[in-house]
Design a protein around this motif. Structure first.
Motif, PDB file in Angstrom:
ATOM      1  N   LEU A 250       1.487   3.787  -3.171  1.00 15.25           N
ATOM      2  CA  LEU A 250       1.099   5.184  -2.951  1.00 15.25           C
ATOM      3  C   LEU A 250       2.257   6.118  -3.297  1.00 15.25           C
ATOM      4  CD1 LEU A 250      -1.613   6.283  -1.965  1.00 15.25           C
ATOM      5  CD2 LEU A 250      -0.665   6.386   0.340  1.00 15.25           C
ATOM      6  N   GLN A 251       3.457   5.731  -2.879  1.00 12.42           N
ATOM      7  CA  GLN A 251       4.647   6.529  -3.192  1.00 12.42           C
ATOM      8  C   GLN A 251       4.892   6.565  -4.698  1.00 12.42           C
ATOM      9  OE1 GLN A 251       6.506   8.500  -1.691  1.00 12.42           O
ATOM     10  NE2 GLN A 251       8.531   8.548  -2.638  1.00 12.42           N
ATOM     11  N   LEU A 252       4.725   5.429  -5.362  1.00 17.28           N
ATOM     12  CA  LEU A 252       4.928   5.365  -6.807  1.00 17.28           C
ATOM     13  C   LEU A 252       3.926   6.248  -7.547  1.00 17.28           C
ATOM     14  CD1 LEU A 252       6.259   4.108  -9.314  1.00 17.28           C
ATOM     15  CD2 LEU A 252       4.658   2.202  -9.116  1.00 17.28           C
ATOM     16  N   LEU A 253       2.659   6.175  -7.137  1.00 12.74           N
ATOM     17  CA  LEU A 253       1.633   6.998  -7.774  1.00 12.74           C
ATOM     18  C   LEU A 253       1.884   8.485  -7.541  1.00 12.74           C
ATOM     19  CD1 LEU A 253      -1.547   4.888  -6.905  1.00 12.74           C
ATOM     20  CD2 LEU A 253      -0.456   5.131  -9.144  1.00 12.74           C
ATOM     21  N   ARG A 254       2.410   8.834  -6.364  1.00 13.64           N
ATOM     22  CA  ARG A 254       2.728  10.236  -6.089  1.00 13.64           C
ATOM     23  C   ARG A 254       3.843  10.719  -7.006  1.00 13.64           C
ATOM     24  NH1 ARG A 254       4.474  10.289  -0.649  1.00 13.64           N
ATOM     25  NH2 ARG A 254       2.334  10.542   0.068  1.00 13.64           N
ATOM     26  N   GLN A 255       4.828   9.851  -7.223  1.00 13.98           N
ATOM     27  CA  GLN A 255       5.931  10.209  -8.111  1.00 13.98           C
ATOM     28  C   GLN A 255       5.462  10.344  -9.557  1.00 13.98           C
ATOM     29  OE1 GLN A 255       8.818   7.142  -7.386  1.00 13.98           O
ATOM     30  NE2 GLN A 255       9.542   8.056  -5.463  1.00 13.98           N
TER      31      GLN A 255
ATOM     32  N   TYR B 124       0.824  -1.209   0.000  1.00 11.72           N
ATOM     33  CA  TYR B 124       0.000   0.000   0.000  1.00 11.72           C
ATOM     34  C   TYR B 124       0.861   1.263   0.000  1.00 11.72           C
ATOM     35  CZ  TYR B 124      -2.756   3.759   2.118  1.00 11.72           C
ATOM     36  OH  TYR B 124      -3.328   4.977   2.399  1.00 11.72           O
ATOM     37  N   ARG B 125       1.810   1.340   0.917  1.00 10.47           N
ATOM     38  CA  ARG B 125       2.627   2.548   1.029  1.00 10.47           C
ATOM     39  C   ARG B 125       3.544   2.731  -0.168  1.00 10.47           C
ATOM     40  NH1 ARG B 125       1.176   6.403   4.421  1.00 10.47           N
ATOM     41  NH2 ARG B 125       3.324   6.963   4.905  1.00 10.47           N
ATOM     42  N   ASN B 126       4.099   1.638  -0.678  1.00  9.79           N
ATOM     43  CA  ASN B 126       5.007   1.755  -1.812  1.00  9.79           C
ATOM     44  C   ASN B 126       4.272   2.102  -3.104  1.00  9.79           C
ATOM     45  OD1 ASN B 126       7.986   1.002  -1.113  1.00  9.79           O
ATOM     46  ND2 ASN B 126       6.737  -0.393   0.108  1.00  9.79           N
TER      47      ASN B 126
ATOM     48  N   LEU C 223      -6.549   2.841  -5.143  1.00  7.82           N
ATOM     49  CA  LEU C 223      -5.795   1.919  -5.994  1.00  7.82           C
ATOM     50  C   LEU C 223      -4.672   1.224  -5.218  1.00  7.82           C
ATOM     51  CD1 LEU C 223      -5.507   4.052  -9.264  1.00  7.82           C
ATOM     52  CD2 LEU C 223      -6.963   2.057  -8.876  1.00  7.82           C
ATOM     53  N   ALA C 224      -4.004   1.971  -4.329  1.00 11.19           N
ATOM     54  CA  ALA C 224      -2.929   1.379  -3.532  1.00 11.19           C
ATOM     55  C   ALA C 224      -3.485   0.339  -2.567  1.00 11.19           C
ATOM     56  CB  ALA C 224      -2.182   2.480  -2.769  1.00 11.19           C
ATOM     57  N   GLY C 225      -4.638   0.637  -1.952  1.00 10.81           N
ATOM     58  CA  GLY C 225      -5.274  -0.330  -1.060  1.00 10.81           C
ATOM     59  C   GLY C 225      -5.717  -1.575  -1.803  1.00 10.81           C
ATOM     60  N   PHE C 226      -6.279  -1.404  -2.984  1.00 13.81           N
ATOM     61  CA  PHE C 226      -6.717  -2.536  -3.807  1.00 13.81           C
ATOM     62  C   PHE C 226      -5.518  -3.431  -4.146  1.00 13.81           C
ATOM     63  CE2 PHE C 226      -7.902  -4.842  -7.571  1.00 13.81           C
ATOM     64  CZ  PHE C 226      -9.266  -5.083  -7.437  1.00 13.81           C
ATOM     65  N   THR C 227      -4.410  -2.803  -4.544  1.00 14.74           N
ATOM     66  CA  THR C 227      -3.206  -3.557  -4.898  1.00 14.74           C
ATOM     67  C   THR C 227      -2.662  -4.331  -3.710  1.00 14.74           C
ATOM     68  OG1 THR C 227      -2.652  -1.851  -6.525  1.00 14.74           O
ATOM     69  CG2 THR C 227      -0.906  -3.395  -5.916  1.00 14.74           C
ATOM     70  N   GLY C 228      -2.652  -3.678  -2.539  1.00 11.97           N
ATOM     71  CA  GLY C 228      -2.169  -4.350  -1.327  1.00 11.97           C
ATOM     72  C   GLY C 228      -3.021  -5.551  -0.959  1.00 11.97           C
TER      73      GLY C 228
END
Length: 297
Positions: free
Chosen positions: A81-86, A77-79, A103-108
């Motif tokens: 999220l970081q990728l999407l922010r970048q 989730y956190r990684n 999307l990050a939660g779904f992926t996690g």
């Protein structure tokens, strides 16, 4: 890489299992076995026939693997999220977009299925063993003698892929559930935190907010995930006796045809009651460990 998030997630997940396991056992039993007329009937029957131990059957397996599955969820989730922010070229302290959180939660949620599915099917099958406790006059030999024996028996009788029975339903449960879970947690935390509009993404809310938002997010996640939770549990226990289902869609059709659409929400009340203290504990421990690790670094 947010290695701290993997560690914090594993600690939080372990506390969550310990807090909510007895209600999880009752939930699994009423979802998969028709002999119980309701929650209280299941509780009384379990207590009378199996004692307190009956509520904790199979707990060693999720406790052993929860550090891996929870760290995968929170770390992914956190990684992501970081990728999407970048990708959006946002600064490090900028608030995360709600779509990115979803999307990050779904992926996690989907990512953890590969490591969680074998442990989950062992847990569910041990929970559904209802043989009487030691010393009972009606004592019968259980099919599985423990987590390792259950794991080996499934592989021997159903092949290695037997450990992933119900994995599709598990992914369809956890993807949307964790997407909702993290989205609700972040949204409620923002609403209840002073100065939310200017709050940086990495600043943590007050502990009371963490507890309430964590509990509420768990309840909302289970409202989304319970239908697939029922189907998953039924597919996982289908190999314990007579085979009733030929696959995912057949399980849905037969369950709805024989027991009505309401069967897809059996256990929702228990899931919601269990979700608040469990996920309150998960997020409190997650934020606490994360704060300690970041302070030391």
């Amino acid at each position: 890489m947010y290695l701290a998030d993997f560690l914090a997630g594993s600690v939080g997940g372990g506390f969550g299992v310990a807090v909510g396991y007895p209600l999880d056992t009752i939930k699994v039993r009423i979802q998969t076995q028709r002999k119980y007329t309701g929650v209280w009937h299941c509780i009384r029957t379990t207590c009378r026939n199996e004692g307190v131990y009956g509520f904790y059957k199979g707990m060693s397996m999720p406790m052993t693997t929860v550090s891996v599955s929870s760290s995968v969820v929170f770390g992914t989730y956190r990684n992501v999220l970081q990728l999407l922010r970048q990708l959006r070229s946002k600064s490090e302290g900028a608030p995360n977009a709600k779509l990115d959180i979803f999307l990050a939660g779904f992926t996690g949620g989907v990512a953890q299925v590969s490591v969680m599915s074998p442990a989950d099917i062992v847990k569910v099958r041990l929970q559904c063993q209802t043989e009487p406790r030691e010393g009972s006059a009606t004592k019968s030999r259980p099919r599985y003698r423990g987590p390792v024996n259950c794991l080996c028996t499934i592989v021997r009788e159903e092949g290695f892929l037997g450990l992933y029975k119900g994995a599709g339903a598990l992914a369809l449960r956890d993807g949307p559930s964790f997407a909702t879970y993290f989205l609700v947690y972040n949204t409620v935390s923002e609403w209840l935190s002073p100065g939310k509009s200017s709050q940086p993404a990495e600043r943590k809310p007050d502990w009371k907010v963490v507890m309430f938002a964590g509990g509420l997010s768990g309840m909302c996640g289970w409202c989304i995930g319970t239908p697939m939770d029922v189907i998953k549990a039924r597919l996982q226990t289908d190999g314990m006796g007579k085979k009733r289902y030929h696959g995912f869609f057949h399980c849905i059709r037969e369950s709805v045809r024989t027991e009505g659409p309401g069967i897809l929400f059996r256990g929702l009340f228990l899931n919601c009651i269990r979700a608040f203290p469990v996920n309150m504990s998960v997020f409190v421990m997650y934020e606490l460990v994360l704060s300690l690790l970041r302070t030391e670094s």
